[in-house]
Design a protein around this motif. Structure first.
Motif, PDB file in Angstrom:
ATOM      1  N   UNK A  36       0.832  -1.208   0.000  1.00  0.00           N
ATOM      2  CA  UNK A  36       0.000   0.000   0.000  1.00  0.00           C
ATOM      3  C   UNK A  36       0.863   1.254   0.000  1.00  0.00           C
ATOM      4  N   UNK A  37       1.930   1.207   0.783  1.00  0.00           N
ATOM      5  CA  UNK A  37       2.828   2.362   0.877  1.00  0.00           C
ATOM      6  C   UNK A  37       3.456   2.674  -0.478  1.00  0.00           C
ATOM      7  N   UNK A  38       3.964   1.634  -1.126  1.00  0.00           N
ATOM      8  CA  UNK A  38       4.639   1.850  -2.405  1.00  0.00           C
ATOM      9  C   UNK A  38       3.667   2.078  -3.554  1.00  0.00           C
ATOM     10  N   UNK A  39       2.493   1.452  -3.489  1.00  0.00           N
ATOM     11  CA  UNK A  39       1.488   1.706  -4.522  1.00  0.00           C
ATOM     12  C   UNK A  39       0.978   3.146  -4.457  1.00  0.00           C
ATOM     13  N   UNK A  40       0.932   3.691  -3.251  1.00  0.00           N
ATOM     14  CA  UNK A  40       0.424   5.055  -3.068  1.00  0.00           C
ATOM     15  C   UNK A  40       1.480   6.103  -3.378  1.00  0.00           C
ATOM     16  N   UNK A  41       2.692   5.905  -2.878  1.00  0.00           N
ATOM     17  CA  UNK A  41       3.716   6.947  -2.987  1.00  0.00           C
ATOM     18  C   UNK A  41       4.844   6.619  -3.972  1.00  0.00           C
ATOM     19  N   UNK A  42       4.967   5.387  -4.371  1.00  0.00           N
ATOM     20  CA  UNK A  42       5.962   5.025  -5.375  1.00  0.00           C
ATOM     21  C   UNK A  42       7.279   4.533  -4.811  1.00  0.00           C
ATOM     22  N   UNK A  43       7.810   5.250  -3.842  1.00  0.00           N
ATOM     23  CA  UNK A  43       9.096   4.887  -3.251  1.00  0.00           C
ATOM     24  C   UNK A  43       9.290   5.662  -1.956  1.00  0.00           C
ATOM     25  N   UNK A  44      10.285   5.261  -1.194  1.00  0.00           N
ATOM     26  CA  UNK A  44      10.598   6.012   0.026  1.00  0.00           C
ATOM     27  C   UNK A  44      10.997   7.439  -0.323  1.00  0.00           C
ATOM     28  N   UNK A  45      11.759   7.592  -1.397  1.00  0.00           N
ATOM     29  CA  UNK A  45      12.185   8.925  -1.807  1.00  0.00           C
ATOM     30  C   UNK A  45      11.018   9.810  -2.199  1.00  0.00           C
ATOM     31  N   UNK A  46      10.046   9.248  -2.926  1.00  0.00           N
ATOM     32  CA  UNK A  46       8.875  10.023  -3.341  1.00  0.00           C
ATOM     33  C   UNK A  46       8.040  10.423  -2.131  1.00  0.00           C
ATOM     34  N   UNK A  47       7.938   9.527  -1.160  1.00  0.00           N
ATOM     35  CA  UNK A  47       7.210   9.847   0.072  1.00  0.00           C
ATOM     36  C   UNK A  47       7.928  10.963   0.827  1.00  0.00           C
ATOM     37  N   UNK A  48       9.242  10.863   0.921  1.00  0.00           N
ATOM     38  CA  UNK A  48      10.000  11.906   1.610  1.00  0.00           C
ATOM     39  C   UNK A  48       9.852  13.252   0.898  1.00  0.00           C
ATOM     40  N   UNK A  49       9.902  13.236  -0.425  1.00  0.00           N
ATOM     41  CA  UNK A  49       9.752  14.477  -1.183  1.00  0.00           C
ATOM     42  C   UNK A  49       8.412  15.127  -0.899  1.00  0.00           C
ATOM     43  N   UNK A  50       7.356  14.313  -0.796  1.00  0.00           N
ATOM     44  CA  UNK A  50       6.030  14.869  -0.504  1.00  0.00           C
ATOM     45  C   UNK A  50       5.964  15.401   0.928  1.00  0.00           C
ATOM     46  N   UNK A  51       6.561  14.676   1.859  1.00  0.00           N
ATOM     47  CA  UNK A  51       6.604  15.146   3.254  1.00  0.00           C
ATOM     48  C   UNK A  51       7.369  16.457   3.351  1.00  0.00           C
ATOM     49  N   UNK A  52       8.503  16.530   2.672  1.00  0.00           N
ATOM     50  CA  UNK A  52       9.333  17.734   2.716  1.00  0.00           C
ATOM     51  C   UNK A  52       8.607  18.915   2.080  1.00  0.00           C
TER      52      UNK A  52
END
Length: 199
Positions: free
Chosen positions: A43-59
């Motif tokens: 679910x995490x990767x399907x939603x955000x793509x990768x850890x880096x993409x999630x971090x970019x959105x958080x940042x």
């Protein structure tokens, strides 16, 4: 067929931001992100793509919030130095509130620059912070230039240099708070910084 799991994206981003803030980008694992967000790895990767993409959105979300807060203070009525003092004081109060609530202290952006400087694989994060910094420096420069024109801000240093000084003061306050500096010491930094802006 199983129903897709529903979740609150904002809650997920808040939890992930808090973890990245505490641990840093590299030290944060996918397993930890799953634990704090309540999402499975797929679910995490399907939603955000990768850890880096999630971090970019958080940042980006963090930078947007801090930029809005800065703009609101700078837009207040009053002299330039008074508005800069209010801006720096807000940083101190925010750090005090975060500390009392057990939230991470310091600044996610400053932490990220310190961690990722020289990391050629993650330059996009540094570019995010750089764009945010440039926008804040323009805002501060305009205010300080107006203060110079009104005679309330020293003209011995260009407005651009004073803006960089104020920005460095914010970073210093964040790092000092992260290091456990007492509120009274942070208040001293604000007083010294604003005094240096006057003619």
């Amino acid at each position: 067929m199983a129903r897709p799991r529903t979740f609150d994206r904002e809650q997920v981003l808040t939890a992930a931001t808090d973890l990245f803030w505490r641990r840093g980008f590299h030290a944060t694992s996918a397993e930890e992100l799953c634990q704090v967000t309540g999402l499975g790895r797929s679910s995490l990767y399907n939603t955000f793509g990768s850890k880096g993409a999630l971090f970019a959105e958080c940042l980006a979300r963090y930078l947007d919030a801090t930029a809005q807060a800065t703009a609101e203070v700078i837009a207040r009525k009053g002299g330039a130095v008074a508005r800069i003092e209010a801006y720096l004081t807000n940083v101190v109060l925010e750090e005090a509130e975060r500390s009392s609530a057990g939230a991470p202290s310091g600044c996610l952006a400053v932490n990220s620059v310190a961690e990722l400087a020289g990391d050629t694989e993650n330059v996009e994060f540094l570019e995010q912070v750089a764009r945010d910094t440039e926008a804040r420096l323009r805002l501060l420069t305009d205010l300080l230039r107006a203060g110079q024109a009104a005679g309330e801000v020293t003209a011995e240093v260009p407005a651009e240099g004073l803006a960089a000084y104020v920005n460095a003061s914010v970073a210093g306050l964040r790092i000092s708070a992260q290091g456990g500096a007492p509120l009274a010491r942070l208040a001293d930094i604000v007083q010294a910084a604003t005094r240096a802006l006057r003619p």
